[in-house]
Design a protein around this motif. Sequence first.
Motif, PDB file in Angstrom:
ATOM      1  N   UNK E  16     -45.941  10.287 -12.003  1.00  0.00           N
ATOM      2  CA  UNK E  16     -45.853  11.176 -13.168  1.00  0.00           C
ATOM      3  C   UNK E  16     -46.230  10.344 -14.392  1.00  0.00           C
ATOM      4  N   UNK E  17     -47.294  10.760 -15.071  1.00  0.00           N
ATOM      5  CA  UNK E  17     -47.790   9.912 -16.165  1.00  0.00           C
ATOM      6  C   UNK E  17     -46.811   9.847 -17.318  1.00  0.00           C
ATOM      7  N   UNK E  18     -46.082  10.899 -17.535  1.00  0.00           N
ATOM      8  CA  UNK E  18     -45.075  10.811 -18.576  1.00  0.00           C
ATOM      9  C   UNK E  18     -43.859  11.640 -18.183  1.00  0.00           C
ATOM     10  N   UNK E  19     -42.730  11.103 -18.484  1.00  0.00           N
ATOM     11  CA  UNK E  19     -41.483  11.824 -18.240  1.00  0.00           C
ATOM     12  C   UNK E  19     -40.706  11.837 -19.536  1.00  0.00           C
ATOM     13  N   UNK E  20     -40.316  13.017 -19.953  1.00  0.00           N
ATOM     14  CA  UNK E  20     -39.532  13.116 -21.177  1.00  0.00           C
ATOM     15  C   UNK E  20     -38.099  13.523 -20.845  1.00  0.00           C
ATOM     16  N   UNK E  21     -37.189  13.069 -21.676  1.00  0.00           N
ATOM     17  CA  UNK E  21     -35.810  13.522 -21.555  1.00  0.00           C
ATOM     18  C   UNK E  21     -35.737  14.943 -22.104  1.00  0.00           C
ATOM     19  N   UNK E  22     -34.594  15.587 -21.887  1.00  0.00           N
ATOM     20  CA  UNK E  22     -34.409  16.939 -22.425  1.00  0.00           C
ATOM     21  C   UNK E  22     -34.629  16.959 -23.940  1.00  0.00           C
ATOM     22  N   UNK E  23     -34.339  15.831 -24.597  1.00  0.00           N
ATOM     23  CA  UNK E  23     -34.508  15.748 -26.050  1.00  0.00           C
ATOM     24  C   UNK E  23     -35.929  15.423 -26.490  1.00  0.00           C
ATOM     25  N   UNK E  28     -38.578   5.274 -20.182  1.00  0.00           N
ATOM     26  CA  UNK E  28     -39.237   4.012 -19.826  1.00  0.00           C
ATOM     27  C   UNK E  28     -39.466   3.927 -18.324  1.00  0.00           C
ATOM     28  N   UNK E  29     -40.495   3.130 -17.934  1.00  0.00           N
ATOM     29  CA  UNK E  29     -40.872   3.025 -16.519  1.00  0.00           C
ATOM     30  C   UNK E  29     -39.692   2.739 -15.597  1.00  0.00           C
ATOM     31  N   UNK E  30     -38.819   1.836 -16.030  1.00  0.00           N
ATOM     32  CA  UNK E  30     -37.749   1.406 -15.143  1.00  0.00           C
ATOM     33  C   UNK E  30     -36.738   2.515 -14.864  1.00  0.00           C
ATOM     34  N   UNK E  31     -36.702   3.523 -15.707  1.00  0.00           N
ATOM     35  CA  UNK E  31     -35.726   4.599 -15.521  1.00  0.00           C
ATOM     36  C   UNK E  31     -36.359   5.858 -14.947  1.00  0.00           C
ATOM     37  N   UNK E  32     -37.667   5.790 -14.697  1.00  0.00           N
ATOM     38  CA  UNK E  32     -38.347   6.987 -14.183  1.00  0.00           C
ATOM     39  C   UNK E  32     -37.822   7.367 -12.813  1.00  0.00           C
ATOM     40  N   UNK E  33     -37.770   8.655 -12.575  1.00  0.00           N
ATOM     41  CA  UNK E  33     -37.440   9.108 -11.221  1.00  0.00           C
ATOM     42  C   UNK E  33     -38.645   8.906 -10.318  1.00  0.00           C
ATOM     43  N   UNK E  68     -40.321  15.975   0.024  1.00  0.00           N
ATOM     44  CA  UNK E  68     -38.888  15.704  -0.076  1.00  0.00           C
ATOM     45  C   UNK E  68     -38.653  14.265  -0.517  1.00  0.00           C
ATOM     46  N   UNK E  69     -37.577  14.071  -1.262  1.00  0.00           N
ATOM     47  CA  UNK E  69     -37.305  12.769  -1.875  1.00  0.00           C
ATOM     48  C   UNK E  69     -37.071  11.684  -0.823  1.00  0.00           C
ATOM     49  N   UNK E  70     -36.324  11.990   0.195  1.00  0.00           N
ATOM     50  CA  UNK E  70     -35.936  10.961   1.152  1.00  0.00           C
ATOM     51  C   UNK E  70     -36.555  11.242   2.504  1.00  0.00           C
ATOM     52  N   UNK E  71     -37.867  11.131   2.584  1.00  0.00           N
ATOM     53  CA  UNK E  71     -38.458  11.485   3.851  1.00  0.00           C
ATOM     54  C   UNK E  71     -39.380  10.427   4.419  1.00  0.00           C
TER      55      UNK E  71
END
Lengths: 95, 95, 95, 95, 95, 95, 95
Positions: E16-23, E28-33, E68-71
Amino acid sequence: MLKPLGDRVLVEIVEDTEQKTAGGLYVPDSAKEKSQRGKVIAVGSGKMLDNGTRVALDVEVGNTVYFAKYGGTEVSLEGKNYSILAERDILAIVE
Amino acid sequence: MLKPLGDRVLVEIVEDTEQKTAGGLYVPDSAKEKSQRGKVIAVGSGKMLDNGTRVALDVEVGNTVYFAKYGGTEVSLEGKNYSILAERDILAIVE
Amino acid sequence: MLKPLGDRVLVEIVEDTEQKTAGGLYVPDSAKEKSQRGKVIAVGSGKMLDNGTRVALDVEVGNTVYFAKYGGTEVSLEGKNYSILAERDILAIVE
Amino acid sequence: MLKPLGDRVLVEIVEDTEQKTAGGLYVPDSAKEKSQRGKVIAVGSGKMLDNGTRVALDVEVGNTVYFAKYGGTEVSLEGKNYSILAERDILAIVE
Amino acid sequence: MLKPLGDRVLVEIVEDTEQKTAGGLYVPDSAKEKSQRGKVIAVGSGKMLDNGTRVALDVEVGNTVYFAKYGGTEVSLEGKNYSILAERDILAIVE
Amino acid sequence: MLKPLGDRVLVEIVEDTEQKTAGGLYVPDSAKEKSQRGKVIAVGSGKMLDNGTRVALDVEVGNTVYFAKYGGTEVSLEGKNYSILAERDILAIVE
Amino acid sequence: MLKPLGDRVLVEIVEDTEQKTAGGLYVPDSAKEKSQRGKVIAVGSGKMLDNGTRVALDVEVGNTVYFAKYGGTEVSLEGKNYSILAERDILAIVE
């Protein structure tokens, strides 16, 4: 949009607009229970039986459904919440 | 109303009107055991066998049934308590 | 009365009238082991096989049976104790 | 006596008359390992296959068998110890 | 390159090129899902049914899929991240 | 002697006569790993398929086999160590 | 040498000759991840289906394969490391 595979169903989650406690108070958003209601947006081509035939799903696009709490994978797309569920996790059609 | 899918059954839970202790005292509401009795309100179209045929359910609308303690999903609708149960969680018909 | 479904059996539990320790003493009620003996009161219509045929049960109304400790669901009706068991939890017929 | 159901077998447990340690000492009763040997007293009518036919058991009344440690249900009848085992828990016939 | 076996699919993970918080803040990369999106690079020859016939997969090379996340099993090859997934872990095709 | 039932195999365990550490030292008996090698002494009549036919085993009396660490039941008979294994726990034949 | 049984495959593990950290440093041997790559040395006769027919394996002797981390049983023979894997634990053929 997402096209579910096999026996999977894409459901747009319908948030309960209001939740009251037993005493009649409104429940704040942060304490609301997760909704188990949604509208079917797309369905897969059906489950493959062991003999190689495919069985069409029992739910159709447009159905409002009631689904199991711990079943699907949630996806957020353009501000809406969806769940991709296997059909066995759909309990009933709301009529 | 809810229309159950497949081998699922919608049961309206019948609360035990009174529960007494072994010594004959009434049990207050908060200590009551969960009821395992209910009335069948709607049934699914039946279980799909591996060979693709569907088997009608053994319970019918109107039956009073005795069901397993940890089986169904409880739903509250307009002040009444329901459980959506797979047929294998229905143990017996009360006659 | 209860009519069991499918491969289930309704058994009236026969309490062991006396239990002695290895040393010959009577065991007080509160320390008695749970009885695994009972009399078959009603049987279901049999197990549905994957090919859609139903197989009649091996036990019959009137049989005294020996059943697995952790299998059935216990029910109390009019002062008597019953267990609703799947047939696979019935180990043997007492002859 | 007990008549086992389905693929079950009633085995009279043969206690090991003597158990010695690696050093040759006799093991006191309280420290003896549970016996895994027994004599077949009765057999069920066989396992029901998915296609509805029943397969006779491989063990016969009179066989001495060696069985898995954690398989059966133990029963005491008139001073003798029995185990009701599924046939899959019988490992071998002692010849 | 890797050629998946059976009902497995080789997917190149699309970060995902960019991830935004609800706000609305960038994550940051290290916190990306972990991304659940990817592009199908290769597919196996299909799942073998119990009757010995093989069923072609529902996804095709070039599909963008949501999984799926864990596959799957992640593999790094020449600086790219891949996942080898069983088809049942692919939830939907992104259209 | 023991005659294995069904898909079981009686294997006489072959102790590894010497075990060296990576550095070339001999490992004392008490620290030796459990042997996974053995000689087939007897085989069962084969696994019963769901359709009621029996399939002969792939291993034969006399084969030296390599088996899974946590699979069989160990038996000591007249000073020799045996394992009764299901055929699926036999990994390979040593040639 | 070892001849795998059924759907098992004997794989000689190919150690990764060099592993670098994200920063480009070499990883010392003791910190290396376990290799998931290997060369097929021998294959079993195939998996037995429920209907009694045997299906030849998809991998062949000589294939380089990528396998699941926690699947096989490792064996050391004459200084080389092997893994005996069920075919379902082989994820892909490296081409």
